[in-house]
Design a protein around this motif. Sequence first.
Motif, PDB file in Angstrom:
ATOM      1  N   LYS A  83       1.905   2.751  10.631  1.00  0.00           N
ATOM      2  CA  LYS A  83       2.173   1.308  10.602  1.00  0.00           C
ATOM      3  C   LYS A  83       2.842   0.957   9.279  1.00  0.00           C
ATOM      4  CE  LYS A  83      -0.009   0.677  14.471  1.00  0.00           C
ATOM      5  NZ  LYS A  83       0.789   0.785  15.655  1.00  0.00           N
ATOM      6  N   ALA A  84       3.764  -0.008   9.338  1.00  0.00           N
ATOM      7  CA  ALA A  84       4.492  -0.456   8.148  1.00  0.00           C
ATOM      8  C   ALA A  84       4.102  -1.892   7.824  1.00  0.00           C
ATOM      9  CB  ALA A  84       5.997  -0.368   8.396  1.00  0.00           C
ATOM     10  N   PHE A  85       3.416  -2.081   6.701  1.00  0.00           N
ATOM     11  CA  PHE A  85       3.168  -3.427   6.196  1.00  0.00           C
ATOM     12  C   PHE A  85       4.421  -3.805   5.410  1.00  0.00           C
ATOM     13  CE2 PHE A  85      -1.758  -3.796   5.903  1.00  0.00           C
ATOM     14  CZ  PHE A  85      -1.896  -3.300   7.190  1.00  0.00           C
ATOM     15  N   VAL A  86       5.152  -4.810   5.871  1.00  0.00           N
ATOM     16  CA  VAL A  86       6.411  -5.215   5.246  1.00  0.00           C
ATOM     17  C   VAL A  86       6.096  -6.181   4.106  1.00  0.00           C
ATOM     18  CG1 VAL A  86       8.670  -6.258   5.617  1.00  0.00           C
ATOM     19  CG2 VAL A  86       7.596  -4.926   7.454  1.00  0.00           C
ATOM     20  N   LEU A  87       6.548  -5.832   2.898  1.00  0.00           N
ATOM     21  CA  LEU A  87       6.214  -6.567   1.684  1.00  0.00           C
ATOM     22  C   LEU A  87       7.445  -7.214   1.065  1.00  0.00           C
ATOM     23  CD1 LEU A  87       4.004  -3.772   0.073  1.00  0.00           C
ATOM     24  CD2 LEU A  87       3.264  -5.605   1.628  1.00  0.00           C
ATOM     25  N   ARG A  88       7.225  -8.368   0.402  1.00  0.00           N
ATOM     26  CA  ARG A  88       8.314  -8.992  -0.359  1.00  0.00           C
ATOM     27  C   ARG A  88       7.738  -9.793  -1.517  1.00  0.00           C
ATOM     28  NH1 ARG A  88      10.205 -13.619   3.884  1.00  0.00           N
ATOM     29  NH2 ARG A  88       8.488 -15.036   3.459  1.00  0.00           N
ATOM     30  N   ASP A  89       8.609 -10.097  -2.463  1.00  0.00           N
ATOM     31  CA  ASP A  89       8.304 -10.933  -3.622  1.00  0.00           C
ATOM     32  C   ASP A  89       7.130 -10.424  -4.460  1.00  0.00           C
ATOM     33  OD1 ASP A  89       8.680 -13.071  -5.383  1.00  0.00           O
ATOM     34  OD2 ASP A  89       7.324 -14.373  -4.246  1.00  0.00           O
ATOM     35  N   PRO A  90       7.233  -9.182  -4.960  1.00  0.00           N
ATOM     36  CA  PRO A  90       6.163  -8.673  -5.836  1.00  0.00           C
ATOM     37  C   PRO A  90       6.149  -9.410  -7.178  1.00  0.00           C
ATOM     38  CG  PRO A  90       8.011  -7.159  -5.808  1.00  0.00           C
ATOM     39  CD  PRO A  90       8.331  -8.238  -4.806  1.00  0.00           C
ATOM     40  N   GLN A  91       4.963  -9.663  -7.689  1.00  0.00           N
ATOM     41  CA  GLN A  91       4.799 -10.340  -8.972  1.00  0.00           C
ATOM     42  C   GLN A  91       3.744  -9.613  -9.798  1.00  0.00           C
ATOM     43  OE1 GLN A  91       3.933 -14.469  -8.072  1.00  0.00           O
ATOM     44  NE2 GLN A  91       5.897 -14.753  -7.069  1.00  0.00           N
ATOM     45  N   PRO A  92       4.148  -9.045 -10.941  1.00  0.00           N
ATOM     46  CA  PRO A  92       3.164  -8.378 -11.799  1.00  0.00           C
ATOM     47  C   PRO A  92       2.181  -9.397 -12.396  1.00  0.00           C
ATOM     48  CG  PRO A  92       5.394  -8.213 -12.732  1.00  0.00           C
ATOM     49  CD  PRO A  92       5.497  -8.995 -11.471  1.00  0.00           C
ATOM     50  N   LEU A  93       0.965  -8.951 -12.607  1.00  0.00           N
ATOM     51  CA  LEU A  93      -0.071  -9.762 -13.252  1.00  0.00           C
ATOM     52  C   LEU A  93      -0.717  -8.929 -14.352  1.00  0.00           C
ATOM     53  CD1 LEU A  93      -1.826 -11.191 -10.049  1.00  0.00           C
ATOM     54  CD2 LEU A  93      -0.385 -12.474 -11.643  1.00  0.00           C
ATOM     55  N   ALA A  94      -1.337  -9.609 -15.307  1.00  0.00           N
ATOM     56  CA  ALA A  94      -2.101  -8.895 -16.335  1.00  0.00           C
ATOM     57  C   ALA A  94      -3.217  -8.122 -15.639  1.00  0.00           C
ATOM     58  CB  ALA A  94      -2.677  -9.883 -17.339  1.00  0.00           C
ATOM     59  N   PHE A  95      -3.468  -6.907 -16.105  1.00  0.00           N
ATOM     60  CA  PHE A  95      -4.486  -6.046 -15.489  1.00  0.00           C
ATOM     61  C   PHE A  95      -5.845  -6.726 -15.509  1.00  0.00           C
ATOM     62  CE2 PHE A  95      -7.649  -2.602 -15.667  1.00  0.00           C
ATOM     63  CZ  PHE A  95      -7.338  -1.964 -14.474  1.00  0.00           C
ATOM     64  N   MET A  96      -6.509  -6.713 -14.350  1.00  0.00           N
ATOM     65  CA  MET A  96      -7.844  -7.284 -14.217  1.00  0.00           C
ATOM     66  C   MET A  96      -8.744  -6.225 -13.590  1.00  0.00           C
ATOM     67  SD  MET A  96      -9.128 -10.663 -12.098  1.00  0.00           S
ATOM     68  CE  MET A  96      -8.872  -9.960 -10.465  1.00  0.00           C
ATOM     69  N   PRO A  97      -9.649  -5.602 -14.372  1.00  0.00           N
ATOM     70  CA  PRO A  97     -10.543  -4.592 -13.804  1.00  0.00           C
ATOM     71  C   PRO A  97     -11.337  -5.173 -12.633  1.00  0.00           C
ATOM     72  CG  PRO A  97     -10.757  -4.662 -16.194  1.00  0.00           C
ATOM     73  CD  PRO A  97      -9.921  -5.845 -15.790  1.00  0.00           C
ATOM     74  N   LEU A  98     -11.427  -4.383 -11.568  1.00  0.00           N
ATOM     75  CA  LEU A  98     -12.114  -4.841 -10.368  1.00  0.00           C
ATOM     76  C   LEU A  98     -12.399  -3.644  -9.487  1.00  0.00           C
ATOM     77  CD1 LEU A  98     -12.867  -7.490  -8.694  1.00  0.00           C
ATOM     78  CD2 LEU A  98     -10.679  -7.127  -7.546  1.00  0.00           C
ATOM     79  N   LYS A  99     -13.585  -3.613  -8.905  1.00  0.00           N
ATOM     80  CA  LYS A  99     -13.921  -2.549  -7.964  1.00  0.00           C
ATOM     81  C   LYS A  99     -13.203  -2.813  -6.640  1.00  0.00           C
ATOM     82  CE  LYS A  99     -17.698  -0.118  -5.845  1.00  0.00           C
ATOM     83  NZ  LYS A  99     -19.058   0.283  -5.899  1.00  0.00           N
ATOM     84  N   GLY A 100     -12.591  -1.770  -6.092  1.00  0.00           N
ATOM     85  CA  GLY A 100     -11.865  -1.906  -4.838  1.00  0.00           C
ATOM     86  C   GLY A 100     -12.763  -1.720  -3.632  1.00  0.00           C
ATOM     87  N   ARG A 101     -12.197  -1.993  -2.461  1.00  0.00           N
ATOM     88  CA  ARG A 101     -12.891  -1.806  -1.190  1.00  0.00           C
ATOM     89  C   ARG A 101     -11.874  -1.371  -0.153  1.00  0.00           C
ATOM     90  NH1 ARG A 101     -14.811  -7.350  -2.089  1.00  0.00           N
ATOM     91  NH2 ARG A 101     -16.334  -7.149  -3.724  1.00  0.00           N
ATOM     92  N   LEU A 102     -12.367  -0.974   1.009  1.00  0.00           N
ATOM     93  CA  LEU A 102     -11.483  -0.602   2.100  1.00  0.00           C
ATOM     94  C   LEU A 102     -10.945  -1.846   2.793  1.00  0.00           C
ATOM     95  CD1 LEU A 102     -13.473   2.346   3.685  1.00  0.00           C
ATOM     96  CD2 LEU A 102     -11.491   2.483   2.172  1.00  0.00           C
ATOM     97  N   GLY A 103      -9.718  -1.776   3.285  1.00  0.00           N
ATOM     98  CA  GLY A 103      -9.109  -2.898   3.990  1.00  0.00           C
ATOM     99  C   GLY A 103      -8.864  -4.071   3.062  1.00  0.00           C
ATOM    100  N   PHE A 104      -8.493  -5.209   3.651  1.00  0.00           N
ATOM    101  CA  PHE A 104      -8.341  -6.424   2.856  1.00  0.00           C
ATOM    102  C   PHE A 104      -9.723  -6.923   2.473  1.00  0.00           C
ATOM    103  CE2 PHE A 104      -4.164  -6.596   4.972  1.00  0.00           C
ATOM    104  CZ  PHE A 104      -3.362  -6.863   3.863  1.00  0.00           C
TER     105      PHE A 104
END
Length: 124
Positions: A95-116
Amino acid sequence: MKALSIRQPWAWLVIHSGKNIENRTWRSHFRGRFLVHAAKGMTRQEYDEAKAWAYVCGALEIPAYEELKRGGVIGSVELVDVLDHSDSPWFMGPKAFVLRDPQPLAFMPLKGRLGFFEVATAHD
């Protein structure tokens, strides 16, 4: 705001180097802007393989292995569609998630998870 964990250096490529497809095995009904979370895990082999693929796709030079931020939010991007195929050189499927308009942000430490997953923001 929603966030999605993406392994490095793919997350960096989405935000900084025109990677307009995020490959997933699953479909999503979500559309809109989400935070790009750079997953904590990254092997040297994953890094080397991604760097070689990025070179073929004409991407910018990826930062050194040790310099890539991991385990936190590095930017945001808009998800505009989910396709079964794409002509983008970044497409590997299924599957292809089509992305546009990327915007960098200051790094914010955060624990990840699966999926959205939901992340509290200053606007919440």
